[in-house]
Write a protein that holds these residues in place. Structure first.
Motif, PDB file in Angstrom:
ATOM      1  N   ASP A 116       0.820  -1.212   0.000  1.00 49.54           N
ATOM      2  CA  ASP A 116       0.000   0.000   0.000  1.00 49.54           C
ATOM      3  C   ASP A 116       0.856   1.265   0.000  1.00 49.54           C
ATOM      4  N   LEU A 117       1.963   1.219   0.751  1.00 48.93           N
ATOM      5  CA  LEU A 117       2.770   2.422   0.942  1.00 48.93           C
ATOM      6  C   LEU A 117       3.697   2.728  -0.229  1.00 48.93           C
ATOM      7  N   LYS A 118       3.955   1.746  -1.075  1.00 47.98           N
ATOM      8  CA  LYS A 118       4.830   1.980  -2.233  1.00 47.98           C
ATOM      9  C   LYS A 118       4.054   2.695  -3.330  1.00 47.98           C
ATOM     10  N   ALA A 119       3.679   3.937  -3.049  1.00 48.90           N
ATOM     11  CA  ALA A 119       2.791   4.672  -3.953  1.00 48.90           C
ATOM     12  C   ALA A 119       3.518   5.330  -5.116  1.00 48.90           C
ATOM     13  N   LYS A 120       4.831   5.297  -5.093  1.00 44.13           N
ATOM     14  CA  LYS A 120       5.590   5.859  -6.210  1.00 44.13           C
ATOM     15  C   LYS A 120       5.248   5.104  -7.490  1.00 44.13           C
ATOM     16  N   GLN A 121       5.026   5.835  -8.559  1.00 43.96           N
ATOM     17  CA  GLN A 121       4.646   5.201  -9.821  1.00 43.96           C
ATOM     18  C   GLN A 121       5.865   4.643 -10.551  1.00 43.96           C
ATOM     19  N   THR A 122       5.624   3.568 -11.274  1.00 45.09           N
ATOM     20  CA  THR A 122       6.667   2.976 -12.098  1.00 45.09           C
ATOM     21  C   THR A 122       6.107   2.714 -13.487  1.00 45.09           C
ATOM     22  N   LYS A 123       6.968   2.706 -14.482  1.00 47.81           N
ATOM     23  CA  LYS A 123       6.511   2.466 -15.848  1.00 47.81           C
ATOM     24  C   LYS A 123       6.061   1.022 -16.011  1.00 47.81           C
ATOM     25  N   CYS A 124       4.996   0.850 -16.756  1.00 47.10           N
ATOM     26  CA  CYS A 124       4.440  -0.478 -16.996  1.00 47.10           C
ATOM     27  C   CYS A 124       4.797  -0.930 -18.410  1.00 47.10           C
ATOM     28  N   GLU A 125       5.115  -2.207 -18.544  1.00 47.56           N
ATOM     29  CA  GLU A 125       5.476  -2.748 -19.855  1.00 47.56           C
ATOM     30  C   GLU A 125       4.336  -2.613 -20.860  1.00 47.56           C
ATOM     31  N   LEU A 126       3.110  -2.563 -20.349  1.00 48.07           N
ATOM     32  CA  LEU A 126       1.935  -2.469 -21.216  1.00 48.07           C
ATOM     33  C   LEU A 126       1.540  -1.024 -21.502  1.00 48.07           C
ATOM     34  N   GLY A 127       2.353  -0.079 -21.039  1.00 46.25           N
ATOM     35  CA  GLY A 127       2.075   1.330 -21.288  1.00 46.25           C
ATOM     36  C   GLY A 127       1.592   2.060 -20.062  1.00 46.25           C
ATOM     37  N   GLY A 128       1.995   3.325 -19.929  1.00 36.64           N
ATOM     38  CA  GLY A 128       1.569   4.139 -18.807  1.00 36.64           C
ATOM     39  C   GLY A 128       2.358   3.869 -17.540  1.00 36.64           C
ATOM     40  N   LYS A 129       1.885   4.452 -16.444  1.00 36.29           N
ATOM     41  CA  LYS A 129       2.529   4.284 -15.145  1.00 36.29           C
ATOM     42  C   LYS A 129       1.549   3.655 -14.156  1.00 36.29           C
ATOM     43  N   ILE A 130       2.110   2.874 -13.226  1.00 38.13           N
ATOM     44  CA  ILE A 130       1.288   2.128 -12.276  1.00 38.13           C
ATOM     45  C   ILE A 130       1.899   2.217 -10.883  1.00 38.13           C
ATOM     46  N   HIS A 131       1.071   2.106  -9.881  1.00 34.78           N
ATOM     47  CA  HIS A 131       1.484   2.074  -8.471  1.00 34.78           C
ATOM     48  C   HIS A 131       2.483   0.926  -8.277  1.00 34.78           C
ATOM     49  N   THR A 132       3.672   1.249  -7.787  1.00 37.05           N
ATOM     50  CA  THR A 132       4.742   0.254  -7.665  1.00 37.05           C
ATOM     51  C   THR A 132       4.347  -0.915  -6.764  1.00 37.05           C
ATOM     52  N   GLY A 133       3.764  -0.610  -5.614  1.00 35.82           N
ATOM     53  CA  GLY A 133       3.406  -1.662  -4.663  1.00 35.82           C
ATOM     54  C   GLY A 133       2.374  -2.625  -5.208  1.00 35.82           C
ATOM     55  N   PHE A 134       1.364  -2.099  -5.906  1.00 30.22           N
ATOM     56  CA  PHE A 134       0.318  -2.959  -6.466  1.00 30.22           C
ATOM     57  C   PHE A 134       0.881  -3.839  -7.584  1.00 30.22           C
ATOM     58  N   LYS A 135       1.750  -3.262  -8.385  1.00 28.16           N
ATOM     59  CA  LYS A 135       2.368  -4.016  -9.474  1.00 28.16           C
ATOM     60  C   LYS A 135       3.186  -5.181  -8.921  1.00 28.16           C
ATOM     61  N   GLU A 136       4.000  -4.904  -7.920  1.00 30.02           N
ATOM     62  CA  GLU A 136       4.852  -5.944  -7.343  1.00 30.02           C
ATOM     63  C   GLU A 136       4.022  -7.025  -6.649  1.00 30.02           C
ATOM     64  N   ALA A 137       2.968  -6.617  -5.947  1.00 32.34           N
ATOM     65  CA  ALA A 137       2.117  -7.588  -5.247  1.00 32.34           C
ATOM     66  C   ALA A 137       1.415  -8.517  -6.233  1.00 32.34           C
ATOM     67  N   PHE A 138       0.937  -7.969  -7.347  1.00 32.16           N
ATOM     68  CA  PHE A 138       0.268  -8.806  -8.347  1.00 32.16           C
ATOM     69  C   PHE A 138       1.248  -9.754  -9.027  1.00 32.16           C
TER      70      PHE A 138
END
Length: 349
Positions: free
Chosen positions: A144-166
């Motif tokens: 939840d706390l990793k709110a910094k955005q990161t680039k997504c391979e599928l385009g755009g930016k995504i919440h880092t924590g949610f991406k890693e958890a998934f």
């Protein structure tokens, strides 16, 4: 006592809702489907995964107890152990019994490093359900706390924590879908962190029969470019004063902060650039449905309305139509489910 059917009348109401066939392969929102997804999003919190601590490990308790002399600390230790230990087999059996009420069966359970999900099914469709944030899970809180955005391979930016958890469970879920899901549509759902993961899954998983995604109390997940790649409809349910649905802050709030920080001497400009590059752009995915405020647990009086603006919600606070004391409770999935129970029942009598 059953979680979903607290009384015999509520059980009858659930059965009535289930009598009609749920719509699939279409984008239309369905209050009955929404209610069932809320039920599943609540049931996935049952702890089917093995506990951090074995409740029968008396030797461990004894060793830790010997290190503590203060009785108050010992009491806190026992409370912590009670919180972290449980019988996961009993929880799994309880999950099966609750799912029986909805005519679901468990197909597959997923659990890896703090990310939990399950695939359940009826004769008509599958449902992929993600568990939300647990107060006792450090992994969930970190996500939840990793709110910094990161680039997504599928385009755009995504919440880092949610991406890693998934990504912890992505391959296992995708492999299971490839090998076992046939013909029937797939619904994806979750509450809180689980809602965010459900949104990521809807975009990321490869299955041509994803019918829709229903999220409850979900935070923002990515920017608008990231959301463009979501093909299936996402229905985002927001309950009254639920604060999690306002996080991470949207573009407008970040723009205001970056503007204000520019007036701070020496470090203001650097902070502004950091906020703008890492946190600006967050937006909500999908179509919003809003559950109205109620008083004194009168769930039958709740209404489900279309998108409600942020200004209208602030106005409700100012006029005391939405008491601040209700804010924590409004995020609870049980509150979502109870409101949707009556809405689905009333509309389908």
């Amino acid at each position: 006592m059953s979680i979903l059917a607290e009384t015999s009348s509520s059980l009858e109401q659930i059965k009535l809702v289930l009598e009609k066939e749920l719509p699939m392969y279409r984008e239309a929102f369905c209050d009955r489907t929404c209610f069932i997804m809320a039920c599943l999003s609540e049931l996935v919190y049952l702890k089917f995964n093995k506990p951090i601590l074995d409740p029968n490990d008396k030797e461990l308790v004894k060793k830790v107890s010997n290190l503590l002399v203060d009785e108050s600390k010992l009491l806190n230790l026992y409370k912590l152990l009670e919180l972290l230990s449980y019988n996961h087999e009993e929880e799994k059996e309880k999950l099966k019994k609750e799912l029986d009420i909805l005519d679901f069966q468990i197909d597959k359970l997923f659990n890896k490093e703090g990310t939990q999900a399950m695939i359940v099914s009826t004769s008509k469709f599958y449902a992929l359900v993600f568990r939300g944030t647990e107060a006792t899970s450090i992994a969930d809180i970190k996500s939840d706390l990793k709110a910094k955005q990161t680039k997504c391979e599928l385009g755009g930016k995504i919440h880092t924590g949610f991406k890693e958890a998934f990504e912890l469970v992505q391959k296992e879920i995708q492999d299971y879908i490839d090998e076992n899901l046939k013909d029937k549509p797939l619904l994806i759902t979750g509450h809180s962190l689980g809602g965010a993961l459900a949104t990521v899954a809807t975009k990321s998983l490869k299955y041509d029969k994803i019918a829709a995604c229903y999220t409850f109390g979900s935070p923002r997940v990515g920017d608008e470019i990231w959301m463009l790649g979501i093909k299936a409809p996402v229905y985002r349910i927001v309950n009254s004063a639920d604060p999690v649905t306002m996080l991470p802050f949207g573009t407008e709030a970040v723009d205001i902060l970056t503007f204000l920080f520019r007036f701070v001497p020496y470090i203001g400009e650097k902070i502004s650039r950091y906020l703008e590059s890492n946190f600006s752009g967050y937006s909500h995915a999908g179509y919003m449905r809003y559950l109205t405020n109620i008083e004194n647990g009168e769930f039958e009086k709740a209404e489900l309305v279309y998108s409600v603006s942020f200004l209208r919600r602030i106005r409700a606070y100012l006029l005391r139509k939405m008491p601040f004391s209700s804010i924590p409770a409004d995020h609870a999935i049980s509150v979502y489910r109870k409101k949707l129970h009556f809405i689905a029942f009333k509309r389908n009598q």
